[in-house]
Design a protein around this motif. Sequence first.
Motif, PDB file in Angstrom:
ATOM      1  N   THR A 257     -12.173   3.853  -9.455  1.00  0.00           N
ATOM      2  CA  THR A 257     -11.304   4.994  -9.229  1.00  0.00           C
ATOM      3  C   THR A 257     -10.554   4.764  -7.930  1.00  0.00           C
ATOM      4  OG1 THR A 257     -12.871   6.444 -10.348  1.00  0.00           O
ATOM      5  CG2 THR A 257     -11.214   7.490  -8.959  1.00  0.00           C
TER       6      THR A 257
ATOM      7  N   ARG B 169      -7.146   6.037  -5.314  1.00  0.00           N
ATOM      8  CA  ARG B 169      -6.089   6.987  -4.943  1.00  0.00           C
ATOM      9  C   ARG B 169      -4.859   6.154  -4.641  1.00  0.00           C
ATOM     10  NH1 ARG B 169      -7.359  11.208  -0.495  1.00  0.00           N
ATOM     11  NH2 ARG B 169      -5.426  12.055  -1.300  1.00  0.00           N
TER      12      ARG B 169
ATOM     13  N   LYS C 231      -5.004  10.254  -8.412  1.00  0.00           N
ATOM     14  CA  LYS C 231      -6.360   9.716  -8.546  1.00  0.00           C
ATOM     15  C   LYS C 231      -6.464   9.150  -9.953  1.00  0.00           C
ATOM     16  CE  LYS C 231     -10.947  10.965  -7.106  1.00  0.00           C
ATOM     17  NZ  LYS C 231     -11.817  12.071  -6.677  1.00  0.00           N
TER      18      LYS C 231
ATOM     19  N   CYS D  32      -2.249   5.500   0.330  1.00  0.00           N
ATOM     20  CA  CYS D  32      -2.424   4.736  -0.906  1.00  0.00           C
ATOM     21  C   CYS D  32      -3.376   3.574  -0.643  1.00  0.00           C
ATOM     22  CB  CYS D  32      -1.069   4.224  -1.389  1.00  0.00           C
ATOM     23  SG  CYS D  32      -1.180   3.190  -2.863  1.00  0.00           S
ATOM     24  N   GLU D  33      -4.378   3.399  -1.508  1.00  0.00           N
ATOM     25  CA  GLU D  33      -5.379   2.358  -1.310  1.00  0.00           C
ATOM     26  C   GLU D  33      -4.864   0.960  -1.643  1.00  0.00           C
ATOM     27  OE1 GLU D  33      -8.721   3.649  -3.611  1.00  0.00           O
ATOM     28  OE2 GLU D  33      -9.373   5.052  -2.059  1.00  0.00           O
TER      29      GLU D  33
ATOM     30  N   LEU E  63       0.489  10.873  -4.231  1.00  0.00           N
ATOM     31  CA  LEU E  63      -0.768  10.218  -4.567  1.00  0.00           C
ATOM     32  C   LEU E  63      -1.343  10.741  -5.879  1.00  0.00           C
ATOM     33  CD1 LEU E  63      -2.737   9.949  -1.215  1.00  0.00           C
ATOM     34  CD2 LEU E  63      -1.480   8.184  -2.417  1.00  0.00           C
TER      35      LEU E  63
ATOM     36  N   ARG F 295      -4.214  10.922   3.491  1.00  0.00           N
ATOM     37  CA  ARG F 295      -3.350  10.690   2.337  1.00  0.00           C
ATOM     38  C   ARG F 295      -2.687   9.326   2.465  1.00  0.00           C
ATOM     39  NH1 ARG F 295      -2.221  14.744  -0.994  1.00  0.00           N
ATOM     40  NH2 ARG F 295      -0.184  13.862  -1.467  1.00  0.00           N
TER      41      ARG F 295
END
Length: 79
Positions: free
Chosen positions: A48, A50, A35, A5-6, A33, A3
């Motif tokens: 896409t 997260r 998507k 954050c990108e 989070l 978990r």
Amino acid sequence: MSRVCELTGKRAMVGNNVSHAMNKTKRKFQVNLLKKRFYIPEEDKWVTLRISAAALKTINKNGISATIKKAREKGYLTK
């Protein structure tokens, strides 16, 4: 998949549950989070991601292209 954050690299924090009697037990503060799909006009494609709710607010403020560019500079996004 962890978990994380990108875009911002935010991850879970560790803290304590504290009872009325001041007893402490370990707990985790998870990241909020989501998507979410984004359209990037420069690359003419959908991605896409997260991301955390805070990152979504940053995208609304600065735009998706600037936010992705900053995340790549910091090494969070490698795509």
